[in-house]
Design an enzyme around this catalytic site. Sequence first.
Site, PDB file in Angstrom:
ATOM      1  N   HIS A 219       0.792  -1.308  -0.177  1.00 54.17           N
ATOM      2  CA  HIS A 219       0.038   0.168   0.105  1.00 54.17           C
ATOM      3  C   HIS A 219       1.037   1.225   0.124  1.00 54.17           C
ATOM      4  O   HIS A 219       0.546   2.286  -0.881  1.00 54.17           O
ATOM      5  CB  HIS A 219      -1.023  -0.025   1.304  1.00 54.17           C
ATOM      6  CG  HIS A 219      -1.882   1.200   1.541  1.00 54.17           C
ATOM      7  ND1 HIS A 219      -2.576   1.621   0.454  1.00 54.17           N
ATOM      8  CD2 HIS A 219      -1.713   2.087   2.256  1.00 54.17           C
ATOM      9  CE1 HIS A 219      -2.874   2.989   1.080  1.00 54.17           C
ATOM     10  NE2 HIS A 219      -2.319   3.243   2.072  1.00 54.17           N
TER      11      HIS A 219
ATOM     12  N   HIS B 288       3.391   6.890   5.508  1.00 58.73           N
ATOM     13  CA  HIS B 288       2.036   7.624   6.029  1.00 58.73           C
ATOM     14  C   HIS B 288       1.363   6.923   6.910  1.00 58.73           C
ATOM     15  O   HIS B 288       0.617   7.485   7.553  1.00 58.73           O
ATOM     16  CB  HIS B 288       1.373   8.029   4.872  1.00 58.73           C
ATOM     17  CG  HIS B 288       0.490   7.063   4.321  1.00 58.73           C
ATOM     18  ND1 HIS B 288       1.048   6.265   3.329  1.00 58.73           N
ATOM     19  CD2 HIS B 288      -0.855   6.748   4.366  1.00 58.73           C
ATOM     20  CE1 HIS B 288      -0.039   5.329   2.690  1.00 58.73           C
ATOM     21  NE2 HIS B 288      -0.926   5.493   3.530  1.00 58.73           N
ATOM     22  N   ASP B 289       1.424   5.364   6.844  1.00 60.21           N
ATOM     23  CA  ASP B 289       0.520   4.663   7.851  1.00 60.21           C
ATOM     24  C   ASP B 289       1.614   4.317   9.139  1.00 60.21           C
ATOM     25  O   ASP B 289       1.088   3.590   9.808  1.00 60.21           O
ATOM     26  CB  ASP B 289      -0.035   3.472   7.174  1.00 60.21           C
ATOM     27  CG  ASP B 289      -1.110   4.092   6.237  1.00 60.21           C
ATOM     28  OD1 ASP B 289      -1.875   5.152   7.087  1.00 60.21           O
ATOM     29  OD2 ASP B 289      -1.529   3.343   5.353  1.00 60.21           O
TER      30      ASP B 289
ATOM     31  N   GLU C 179       0.301   5.764  12.673  1.00 58.27           N
ATOM     32  CA  GLU C 179      -1.126   5.512  12.702  1.00 58.27           C
ATOM     33  C   GLU C 179      -1.167   4.045  12.909  1.00 58.27           C
ATOM     34  O   GLU C 179      -2.271   3.624  13.540  1.00 58.27           O
ATOM     35  CB  GLU C 179      -2.140   5.887  11.515  1.00 58.27           C
ATOM     36  CG  GLU C 179      -3.370   5.860  11.553  1.00 58.27           C
ATOM     37  CD  GLU C 179      -4.133   6.462  10.407  1.00 58.27           C
ATOM     38  OE1 GLU C 179      -5.044   5.667  10.120  1.00 58.27           O
ATOM     39  OE2 GLU C 179      -3.924   7.403  10.199  1.00 58.27           O
ATOM     40  N   ASP C 180      -0.546   3.075  12.408  1.00 60.22           N
ATOM     41  CA  ASP C 180      -0.834   1.773  12.339  1.00 60.22           C
ATOM     42  C   ASP C 180       0.257   0.852  12.779  1.00 60.22           C
ATOM     43  O   ASP C 180       0.118  -0.458  12.744  1.00 60.22           O
ATOM     44  CB  ASP C 180      -1.135   1.274  10.731  1.00 60.22           C
ATOM     45  CG  ASP C 180      -2.303   1.796  10.340  1.00 60.22           C
ATOM     46  OD1 ASP C 180      -3.332   2.173  11.142  1.00 60.22           O
ATOM     47  OD2 ASP C 180      -2.493   1.758   9.326  1.00 60.22           O
TER      48      ASP C 180
END
EC number: 3.1.7.2
Length: 179
Positions: free
Chosen positions: A35, A61-62, A65-66
């Site tokens: 991704h 980017h993640d 967050e993840d």
Amino acid sequence: MGSEAAQLLEAADFAAHKHRQQRRKDPEGTPYINHPIGVARILTHEAGITDIVVLQAALLHDTVEDTDTTLDEVELHFGAQVRRLVEEVTDDKTLPKLERKRQQVEQAPHSSPGAKLVKLADKLYNLRDLNRCTPTGWSEHRVQEYFEWAAQVVKGLQGTNQQLEEALKQLFEERGLTL
């Protein structure tokens, strides 16, 4: 840190390590790292973006967050500019999901140009993925709701990159949605 190619590979390697145990929600359970790499590829190949900070932020980017990655860790490895972009595109996971989605719609128009690019490419990747296959446990209704929500976010990002916006507009129109 050396050449831009080295900087990009460093971000890809960092993201691959951080996402190493994660899988996408598609029936194949593809590696999650596909991704962020796909988001960065959309930026380079479809939007013509060469800004190394934006491309590193796309790859990362993640991560906050993840995964267990902190913004301080991003800054330590990639600098303050990359940190700021990653921070702008990171949802606050302490908030309920509906509130996070509402905030994305509300904050989109106020994002920096670099964050807007990452958000557009992220939405484009996810929507193409949803058209390719329905995630495990998702109904067609849930897929349509995601498209409707994404259209609201993208409305606030308009005027950022014509190529990405045209590609998104086409996907929305196929679902009976307009921007």
